[in-house]
Scaffold this active site. Sequence first.
Site, short mmCIF file in Angstrom:
data_model
loop_
_atom_site.label_atom_id
_atom_site.label_comp_id
_atom_site.label_asym_id
_atom_site.label_seq_id
_atom_site.Cartn_x
_atom_site.Cartn_y
_atom_site.Cartn_z
N GLU A 163 0.83 -1.21 0.00
CA GLU A 163 0.00 0.00 0.00
C GLU A 163 0.87 1.26 0.00
O GLU A 163 0.55 2.24 -0.69
CB GLU A 163 -0.95 -0.02 1.21
CG GLU A 163 -2.04 -1.09 1.04
CD GLU A 163 -2.99 -1.18 2.22
OE1 GLU A 163 -4.16 -0.87 2.05
OE2 GLU A 163 -2.54 -1.54 3.32
N GLU A 165 -4.58 -9.31 3.79
CA GLU A 165 -5.42 -8.95 4.95
C GLU A 165 -6.65 -9.84 5.10
O GLU A 165 -7.13 -10.07 6.22
CB GLU A 165 -5.85 -7.49 4.86
CG GLU A 165 -4.74 -6.48 5.11
CD GLU A 165 -3.84 -6.22 3.90
OE1 GLU A 165 -2.95 -5.38 4.01
OE2 GLU A 165 -4.05 -6.87 2.84
#
Length: 704
Positions: free
Chosen positions: A110, A130
């Site tokens: 990210e 995640e």
Amino acid sequence: METKSNTAHYEVRGDIALITFDNPPVNGLGHPVRTAVVAGIEKALADPKVTAIVVTGAGKAFSGGADIKEFGGPKALAEPTLHTMIRVAETATKPVIVAIHTVCMGGGLEFSLGCHFRVASPGAQIALPEVKLGLIPGAGGTQRLPRVVGLETALNMIASGAPVASEQLGVPTKERPTALFDEIIEGDLIEGALAFARKVVAEKRPLKLVRDLKVTHPNAEAFVQFAKNSVTAVAKNFPAPLKCVEVVAASLTMPFEAGMRLERETFLALMMTPESRALRHAFFAERAASKIPDIPEDTKPRKIEKVGVIGAGTMGGGIAMNFLNAGIPVTILETKQEALDRGLATIRKNYEGTVKKGKLTADKMESRMALLKPTLSYDDLKDADLIIEAVFEEIGVKEQVFKKLDEVAKPGAILASNTSTLDVDKIASFTKRPGDVVGMHFFSPANVMKLLEVVRGKKSAPDVMATVMQVGKKIKKTAVVSGVCDGFIGNRMLKFYGRQANDLVEEGASPQQVDRAMEKFGFAMGPFRVADLAGNDIGWSIRKRLYAENANTPKQPIADKICEMGRFGQKTGAGWYRYEPGKRDAIPDPVVDKVIEEVRKANGVTPRKISDEEIVERCIYALVNEGARIVEECIAARASDVDMVYLTGYGFPLHRGGPMLYADQVGLPNVERAMKKYEKQTGDAFWKPAAILSKLAAEGKNFN
């Protein structure tokens, strides 16, 4: 000029600033790292000599993402947060280039997506995992990744959490104008990244922002619906995969900032779900299980270069395969040539099945088989570093084996028993080297099941324990330490689970109702279908031993009667159910109904209507109560170890997090109240809540 912290390095090479994450083992983006990176970028922006910034990672990873030590704590939200770190890079007025190698996952990816340019080594593993913790990416991954790799690739990566090699995510081409990487660099990554940075400056390339790109897909609505249907079918107990689809799909229709808000709201909502809590608990519990509290982490393990396995049956063959898969030579011993040949044929057949599925090449199969040496002589075990017996579960047989091993095994060899219930201290006493003896309880099929119960005897040496835990990791098992008691952690608890299932049938439920209720709770199979699959004679053998050892052991008359009739389950075509030849379908059998009726009549039991809720509570809370006693007696070092045993060895539903976490989620006062109700209802002293459970409930605390 070079300044250092213990979390990130800053240096200037010519006119390029180089910032290096340095937080072993995977460069987790903890608060000190984030602080150092933000300070580094600001320092580079303020330095007129610096024209561009390159960010990379030291050691064996670019970044594995968030620092797991901060999970759930205040540091995870302390400024600069990951969002702030990304914004600082994204709004920088000089080019920020990330140089990715080996591993780039979660928050590491990210952050990379917030930078202006990305270069990578070939073979780097790229992922947003995640979802495996019951979450979605929370720092822009759902909105930025589809903008560079396309909706379909991004959705597949985010909803599965699976890693993809860097070169597969490519560089821009005419056919695909956007890609994750601007360049794949062969050779020295840092030199290549610095050269790329200078080229960006020289060519005055605009500082492109991923957030400004548009997401398109030729048939977006149909694809998103297809993805939702697919995910719903495979992830019925988990909300996160479907949320991944919904939030990634928002990148098509929402402005970037609105998509980011949706991502954040969804991330926070998922964080509160019991399913995410269960997955995060399992993640941390697996790491905790590898640590033995009173053995220092720097204890030097013994070398394990050759392994001996005694017994070439289903269990022995499966155990051997674990070591062959890890490239460790195995000598496998049997008493008769016929049994040895049969065992070798089974191992080969197992590998051939894997080859047919395309999960193993024929060459690799042959190289593994070449590591296997069959023998009928104990003398061939004299150079083994670790010897594991997988012989019949009877103490007299174990005694013969260990006395023989004591004679032939070299000094320092570890002697392990695969016993599932017997006294490891007694087994160790059959040798003159009890410090070298340990339990290594594999679960069948041993080449598939993840759990390895490592049974620590009173005299098991610290380096023996350290070695066996390391071996567990090498053969890709989840190793959990148990003290010595009948059945260790897993089977000791299973005894009470099975007893409750039997009692419920005697009191009025049917085996089918009990199985259905437990399957609805989340088990793949209920207790009676499992017993038929494993073989009812196994439990019968243990019960007969317990009856003989203690006259007060509660009887299970229905189960015993079924075994007396030779109904051992699928292998005999009949058990709690009947089975058609060549099929595994469990068919209710009137013969069993008659046995149940006769036992009820003989014991003066009037059957009553039993709810599914009572079935689930009694079966699960039986595990909880005995699990609590196991923690209380220090048979398990921590409650989460009990959960790991049940999640990895007994099919406890992952979305429930294990029996002890499930009790925490229900609330220990509620669990205690139910136990007292069943104690009064059944008169069974087992239901008296374990002291530790009552203490935690009174203090408003949890097991975990």
